[in-house]
Scaffold this motif. Structure first.
Motif, PDB file in Angstrom:
ATOM      1  N   TYR A 298       0.815  -1.215   0.000  1.00 34.79           N
ATOM      2  CA  TYR A 298       0.000   0.000   0.000  1.00 34.79           C
ATOM      3  C   TYR A 298       0.847   1.263   0.000  1.00 34.79           C
ATOM      4  O   TYR A 298       0.522   2.249  -0.636  1.00 34.79           O
ATOM      5  CB  TYR A 298      -0.920   0.013   1.231  1.00 34.79           C
ATOM      6  CG  TYR A 298      -2.235  -0.677   0.988  1.00 34.79           C
ATOM      7  CD1 TYR A 298      -2.297  -2.062   0.898  1.00 34.79           C
ATOM      8  CD2 TYR A 298      -3.411   0.048   0.842  1.00 34.79           C
ATOM      9  CE1 TYR A 298      -3.496  -2.711   0.672  1.00 34.79           C
ATOM     10  CE2 TYR A 298      -4.615  -0.590   0.611  1.00 34.79           C
ATOM     11  CZ  TYR A 298      -4.655  -1.964   0.524  1.00 34.79           C
ATOM     12  OH  TYR A 298      -5.839  -2.590   0.285  1.00 34.79           O
ATOM     13  N   GLU A 299       1.943   1.202   0.719  1.00 36.76           N
ATOM     14  CA  GLU A 299       2.787   2.404   0.842  1.00 36.76           C
ATOM     15  C   GLU A 299       3.380   2.842  -0.491  1.00 36.76           C
ATOM     16  O   GLU A 299       3.828   3.965  -0.626  1.00 36.76           O
ATOM     17  CB  GLU A 299       3.945   2.148   1.814  1.00 36.76           C
ATOM     18  CG  GLU A 299       3.560   2.147   3.268  1.00 36.76           C
ATOM     19  CD  GLU A 299       3.027   0.772   3.715  1.00 36.76           C
ATOM     20  OE1 GLU A 299       2.844  -0.117   2.853  1.00 36.76           O
ATOM     21  OE2 GLU A 299       2.805   0.609   4.926  1.00 36.76           O
TER      22      GLU A 299
ATOM     23  N   VAL B  39       1.753   2.964  -3.246  1.00 37.52           N
ATOM     24  CA  VAL B  39       0.722   3.556  -4.093  1.00 37.52           C
ATOM     25  C   VAL B  39       0.557   4.997  -3.631  1.00 37.52           C
ATOM     26  O   VAL B  39       0.166   5.259  -2.497  1.00 37.52           O
ATOM     27  CB  VAL B  39      -0.612   2.796  -3.957  1.00 37.52           C
ATOM     28  CG1 VAL B  39      -1.691   3.481  -4.772  1.00 37.52           C
ATOM     29  CG2 VAL B  39      -0.441   1.358  -4.408  1.00 37.52           C
TER      30      VAL B  39
ATOM     31  N   ASN C  37      -3.585  10.917  -1.880  1.00 38.24           N
ATOM     32  CA  ASN C  37      -2.608  10.917  -0.788  1.00 38.24           C
ATOM     33  C   ASN C  37      -2.065  12.318  -0.544  1.00 38.24           C
ATOM     34  O   ASN C  37      -1.852  12.713   0.596  1.00 38.24           O
ATOM     35  CB  ASN C  37      -1.416  10.000  -1.126  1.00 38.24           C
ATOM     36  CG  ASN C  37      -1.799   8.540  -1.154  1.00 38.24           C
ATOM     37  OD1 ASN C  37      -2.262   8.044  -2.172  1.00 38.24           O
ATOM     38  ND2 ASN C  37      -1.635   7.864  -0.043  1.00 38.24           N
TER      39      ASN C  37
ATOM     40  N   LYS D 223      -4.615  14.397   1.242  1.00 39.00           N
ATOM     41  CA  LYS D 223      -4.764  13.944   2.625  1.00 39.00           C
ATOM     42  C   LYS D 223      -3.578  14.401   3.490  1.00 39.00           C
ATOM     43  O   LYS D 223      -3.762  14.921   4.588  1.00 39.00           O
ATOM     44  CB  LYS D 223      -4.873  12.422   2.663  1.00 39.00           C
ATOM     45  CG  LYS D 223      -6.176  11.965   3.286  1.00 39.00           C
ATOM     46  CD  LYS D 223      -6.417  10.474   3.182  1.00 39.00           C
ATOM     47  CE  LYS D 223      -5.257   9.584   3.566  1.00 39.00           C
ATOM     48  NZ  LYS D 223      -5.537   8.150   3.313  1.00 39.00           N
TER      49      LYS D 223
ATOM     50  N   ILE E  73       6.086   6.888   6.838  1.00 38.31           N
ATOM     51  CA  ILE E  73       5.905   6.268   5.518  1.00 38.31           C
ATOM     52  C   ILE E  73       7.268   5.905   4.926  1.00 38.31           C
ATOM     53  O   ILE E  73       7.483   4.794   4.435  1.00 38.31           O
ATOM     54  CB  ILE E  73       5.155   7.218   4.565  1.00 38.31           C
ATOM     55  CG1 ILE E  73       3.767   7.546   5.116  1.00 38.31           C
ATOM     56  CG2 ILE E  73       5.028   6.602   3.174  1.00 38.31           C
ATOM     57  CD1 ILE E  73       3.050   8.658   4.360  1.00 38.31           C
TER      58      ILE E  73
END
Ligand code: NAG
Ligand code: NAG
Ligand code: NAG
Ligand code: NAG
Length: 210
Positions: free
Chosen positions: A63-64, A66, A71, A74, A148
């Motif tokens: 997921y990280e 993408v 993103n 956000k 992240i």
């Protein structure tokens, strides 16, 4: 008084010295990004990332890795002091990771590897060597970005998802336009590259990014 004037003069001279250097770097960076953009044009993305693969082919990515327009909005909305430079750095890391993920599934002689991704990977490497991350201190990153980056760096992934090779690179293309607006907006256009609607709208009319 005389001394004060001397200081001002010196200050001005320093400024004149620094300013052109700064604008030069900026436009050099834009030149480099335009090279990346040309290499990511829709014709090439379709040919090398879609047509060269079996229909509906997907790969697994964490997921990280993408990173979409969503993103950016956000992260930009969080309370933490997220600067565009942090997001630009994340963009670069994710872009390089995405290319690696696609390369990993390709046989040695696959045309997408030889004629496309190898060059693209090189472009990103040159870009990074030349322009670095734009930020010196690791500590300057807000926690949310650091977390992240750490998960990506440590290969510490919990969740994976299926994506098409093209969608990974489409996202790279769109987020690049959003994060480096000054390189891609032209005088008088009022595109908001950070707005998904902009890309949807164009998809309907011209055969632009999908
Ligand atoms: C994309 O780049 C290729 C190679 O430079 C070129 O032949 C093609 O016309 C370009 N396509 C678009 C849509 O600009
Ligand atoms: C590919 O995916 C589309 C949309 O999900 C689907 O309609 C189509 O049947 C799929 N094609 C093949 C060959 O699996
Ligand atoms: C982007 O958002 C998705 C969904 O909210 C999330 O799973 C993913 O980790 C985010 N990517 C980055 C690089 O933060
Ligand atoms: C982040 O939010 C600020 C303030 O709303 C806005 O000016 C800026 O363009 C946004 N940056 C990005 C990359 O979306």
């Amino acid at each position: 008084m005389v001394q004060c004037k001397a200081w001002i003069l010196r200050g001005l001279l320093a400024l004149l010295w620094v300013l052109p250097a700064w604008t030069n770097t900026m436009s050099e960076r834009c030149t480099a990004l335009h090279t990346v953009k040309d290499q990511l044009n829709l014709t090439l993305r379709r040919r090398y990332l879609k047509q060269n693969f079996p229909i509906n082919y997907t790969i697994q990515v964490p997921y990280e890795e993408v990173f979409r327009l969503h993103n950016i909005s956000k992260l930009n909305k969080t309370e933490e002091n997220v600067q565009v430079e942090h997001l630009q750095h994340l963009w670069l890391i994710v872009a390089k990771a995405g290319i690696k993920r696609i390369l990993r599934v390709l046989p040695e002689r696959h045309p997408t590897r030889k004629r496309y991704l190898t060059q693209l990977e090189n472009l990103f490497r040159l870009y990074e060597q030349r322009f670095g991350t734009g930020i010196s201190e690791e500590d300057d990153y807000p926690d949310i970005i650091n977390d992240i980056l750490e998960r990506i760096g440590n290969q510490n992934f919990e969740r994976w998802r299926s994506v098409t090779p093209k969608s990974l690179i489409d996202n790279c293309y769109r987020t690049m336009h959003c994060l480096f607006k000054e390189c891609f907006s032209t005088e008088g256009d009022n595109y908001d590259y950070c707005d998904l609607y902009h890309w949807r709208k164009r998809k309907g009319t011209t055969p632009q990014p999908t």
